[in-house]
Design a protein around this motif. Structure first.
Motif, PDB file in Angstrom:
ATOM      1  N   VAL A 200      82.194 120.280 -39.091  1.00 13.48           N
ATOM      2  CA  VAL A 200      83.253 121.247 -39.365  1.00 13.48           C
ATOM      3  C   VAL A 200      83.200 121.682 -40.818  1.00 13.48           C
ATOM      4  N   HIS A 201      82.974 120.726 -41.711  1.00 19.05           N
ATOM      5  CA  HIS A 201      82.917 121.004 -43.143  1.00 19.05           C
ATOM      6  C   HIS A 201      81.520 120.711 -43.670  1.00 19.05           C
ATOM      7  N   SER A 202      81.244 121.254 -44.828  1.00 16.46           N
ATOM      8  CA  SER A 202      79.943 121.027 -45.450  1.00 16.46           C
ATOM      9  C   SER A 202      79.806 119.558 -45.858  1.00 16.46           C
ATOM     10  N   LEU A 203      78.650 118.981 -45.562  1.00 13.25           N
ATOM     11  CA  LEU A 203      78.362 117.596 -45.934  1.00 13.25           C
ATOM     12  C   LEU A 203      77.601 117.509 -47.251  1.00 13.25           C
ATOM     13  N   ALA A 204      77.183 118.657 -47.763  1.00 13.74           N
ATOM     14  CA  ALA A 204      76.484 118.727 -49.048  1.00 13.74           C
ATOM     15  C   ALA A 204      75.286 117.781 -49.096  1.00 13.74           C
ATOM     16  N   LEU A 205      74.495 117.767 -48.042  1.00 12.30           N
ATOM     17  CA  LEU A 205      73.303 116.930 -48.005  1.00 12.30           C
ATOM     18  C   LEU A 205      72.165 117.617 -48.755  1.00 12.30           C
ATOM     19  N   ALA A 206      71.507 116.854 -49.594  1.00 13.50           N
ATOM     20  CA  ALA A 206      70.434 117.424 -50.404  1.00 13.50           C
ATOM     21  C   ALA A 206      69.146 117.524 -49.593  1.00 13.50           C
ATOM     22  N   GLY A 207      68.221 118.339 -50.099  1.00  8.84           N
ATOM     23  CA  GLY A 207      66.931 118.514 -49.460  1.00  8.84           C
ATOM     24  C   GLY A 207      66.163 117.208 -49.397  1.00  8.84           C
ATOM     25  N   PRO A 208      65.252 117.085 -48.423  1.00  4.07           N
ATOM     26  CA  PRO A 208      64.733 118.139 -47.552  1.00  4.07           C
ATOM     27  C   PRO A 208      65.597 118.462 -46.344  1.00  4.07           C
ATOM     28  N   VAL A 209      66.815 117.881 -46.275  1.00  2.00           N
ATOM     29  CA  VAL A 209      67.720 118.230 -45.180  1.00  2.00           C
ATOM     30  C   VAL A 209      68.132 119.692 -45.329  1.00  2.00           C
ATOM     31  N   ALA A 252      68.976 107.140 -48.222  1.00  2.00           N
ATOM     32  CA  ALA A 252      69.414 106.843 -46.865  1.00  2.00           C
ATOM     33  C   ALA A 252      70.793 107.447 -46.639  1.00  2.00           C
ATOM     34  N   ILE A 253      71.063 107.851 -45.409  1.00  4.39           N
ATOM     35  CA  ILE A 253      72.319 108.524 -45.081  1.00  4.39           C
ATOM     36  C   ILE A 253      73.046 107.712 -44.017  1.00  4.39           C
ATOM     37  N   ILE A 254      74.278 107.366 -44.298  1.00  2.12           N
ATOM     38  CA  ILE A 254      75.139 106.695 -43.327  1.00  2.12           C
ATOM     39  C   ILE A 254      76.227 107.681 -42.928  1.00  2.12           C
ATOM     40  N   LEU A 255      76.263 108.019 -41.661  1.00  2.00           N
ATOM     41  CA  LEU A 255      77.221 109.007 -41.162  1.00  2.00           C
ATOM     42  C   LEU A 255      78.137 108.332 -40.153  1.00  2.00           C
ATOM     43  N   GLU A 256      79.394 108.205 -40.495  1.00  2.00           N
ATOM     44  CA  GLU A 256      80.343 107.574 -39.580  1.00  2.00           C
ATOM     45  C   GLU A 256      80.685 108.528 -38.436  1.00  2.00           C
ATOM     46  N   GLU A 257      80.794 107.946 -37.247  1.00  2.00           N
ATOM     47  CA  GLU A 257      81.137 108.750 -36.072  1.00  2.00           C
ATOM     48  C   GLU A 257      82.543 109.322 -36.246  1.00  2.00           C
ATOM     49  N   ASN A 258      82.664 110.638 -36.045  1.00  2.00           N
ATOM     50  CA  ASN A 258      83.918 111.321 -36.332  1.00  2.00           C
ATOM     51  C   ASN A 258      84.013 112.569 -35.460  1.00  2.00           C
ATOM     52  N   PRO A 259      85.215 112.923 -34.986  1.00  2.00           N
ATOM     53  CA  PRO A 259      85.352 114.150 -34.194  1.00  2.00           C
ATOM     54  C   PRO A 259      84.914 115.401 -34.941  1.00  2.00           C
ATOM     55  N   GLU A 260      84.845 115.330 -36.267  1.00  2.00           N
ATOM     56  CA  GLU A 260      84.420 116.495 -37.029  1.00  2.00           C
ATOM     57  C   GLU A 260      82.897 116.661 -37.033  1.00  2.00           C
ATOM     58  N   TYR A 261      82.181 115.710 -36.453  1.00  5.76           N
ATOM     59  CA  TYR A 261      80.730 115.779 -36.384  1.00  5.76           C
ATOM     60  C   TYR A 261      80.290 115.789 -34.918  1.00  5.76           C
ATOM     61  N   ARG A 262      79.153 116.414 -34.690  1.00  2.00           N
ATOM     62  CA  ARG A 262      78.471 116.290 -33.409  1.00  2.00           C
ATOM     63  C   ARG A 262      77.006 115.993 -33.708  1.00  2.00           C
ATOM     64  N   VAL A 263      76.502 114.984 -33.049  1.00  2.25           N
ATOM     65  CA  VAL A 263      75.132 114.556 -33.317  1.00  2.25           C
ATOM     66  C   VAL A 263      74.298 114.782 -32.066  1.00  2.25           C
ATOM     67  N   GLU A 264      73.168 115.466 -32.250  1.00  4.48           N
ATOM     68  CA  GLU A 264      72.225 115.721 -31.165  1.00  4.48           C
ATOM     69  C   GLU A 264      70.887 115.064 -31.511  1.00  4.48           C
TER      70      GLU A 264
END
Length: 269
Positions: A200-209, A252-264
């Motif tokens: 929903v919002h920007s995660l501001a992930l740096a490249g190469p993402v 390394a990136i740790i992404l907590e499961e949240n309704p604001e995210y969808r992971v495919e």
């Protein structure tokens, strides 16, 4: 016995997991693995040491049976006595070397597991050679009947030292295995499943993402992230790595499961 086996399995699973996640720059506590997770991961760290210990035990039993057969023969007493003294001297030397390298950096390159193997094998060989010498020096009618307390305590301490050396060696192996699995994962990262994250919002992930905006104003998710690789999921947290990750410069990136995210997930190559 079951409690001890479970505790050892937990320890080796924890050790392997801790070194594996540390290679990627995170602490294993962040992923909140459960006791079952550590027990399941311990199989990989236990099977090779267990097979090795059993094989060594079989060889030692064979050597003991052969020694008893030779000791019982007449005319070979002095040869057995001389061989036992040689083995005892070599065992003491190896034990001394094992203790020394525990506290000092040796001037020569030592192989993997040198310290615990030198300590455990040196003590075991020395004790066995001493037992052979005691058997040769004791009259036949008194053998294996009475042992002085100091000798019993010596054998008990020997067993404890060998067990501690085995535990030390297995712990080092589990740690090295965890690091090795991480290096293998890094080499084959391109073959691992890819991950696409919608947010929903920007995660501001740096490249190469790569971050792409979704222009549809009615869409729930307005940002799309690609260029991520899946490592594992635990305690409602996704452990991700950028494509082309390298230990020297990657994050390394740790992404907590949240309704604001969808992971495919996308199958790897």
């Amino acid at each position: 016995m079951t409690t001890v086996a479970t505790a050892l399995a937990f320890w080796f699973g924890w050790t392997m997991t801790a070194t594996r996640t540390a290679y990627f720059g995170i602490d294993q506590s962040i992923l909140e693995y459960s006791t079952v997770d550590y027990l399941l991961r311990s199989a990989d760290a236990i099977i090779v040491p267990a097979i090795t210990i059993l094989l060594i035990s079989v060889v030692c039993i064979g050597i003991h049976a052969l020694t008893l057969n030779i000791v019982g023969r007449t005319g070979v007493h002095r040869y057995i006595l001389f061989g036992a003294w040689i083995v005892l001297s070599g065992g003491v030397l190896v034990t001394t070397l094992g203790v020394w390298v525990m506290f000092e950096e040796p001037p020569f390159v030592t192989p993997f597991l040198f310290e615990p193997v030198a300590l455990g094998s040196g003590v075991a060989v020395s004790a066995y050679a001493f037992w052979v010498l005691r058997r040769l020096a004791t009259p036949s009618g008194q053998r294996l009947r009475y042992l002085p307390m100091w000798e019993k305590l010596g054998y008990v301490c020997t067993v404890l030292l060998v067990v501690l050396a085995l535990f030390w060696a297995c712990s080092l192996y589990a740690a090295a295995l965890g690091t090795g699995r991480s290096r293998e994962y890094e080499r084959e990262l391109a073959k691992r499943p890819s991950v696409v994250v919608y947010s929903v919002h920007s995660l501001a992930l740096a490249g190469p993402v790569r971050e792409d905006r979704i222009p549809d104003p009615d869409a729930k998710y307005h940002f799309k992230y690609t260029g991520l690789k899946f490592v594992t999921r635990s305690a409602d947290k996704f452990f991700l790595l950028p494509e082309g990750w390298r230990r020297e410069s990657g994050v390394a990136i740790i992404l907590e499961e949240n309704p604001e995210y969808r992971v495919e997930f996308v199958p790897g190559g």
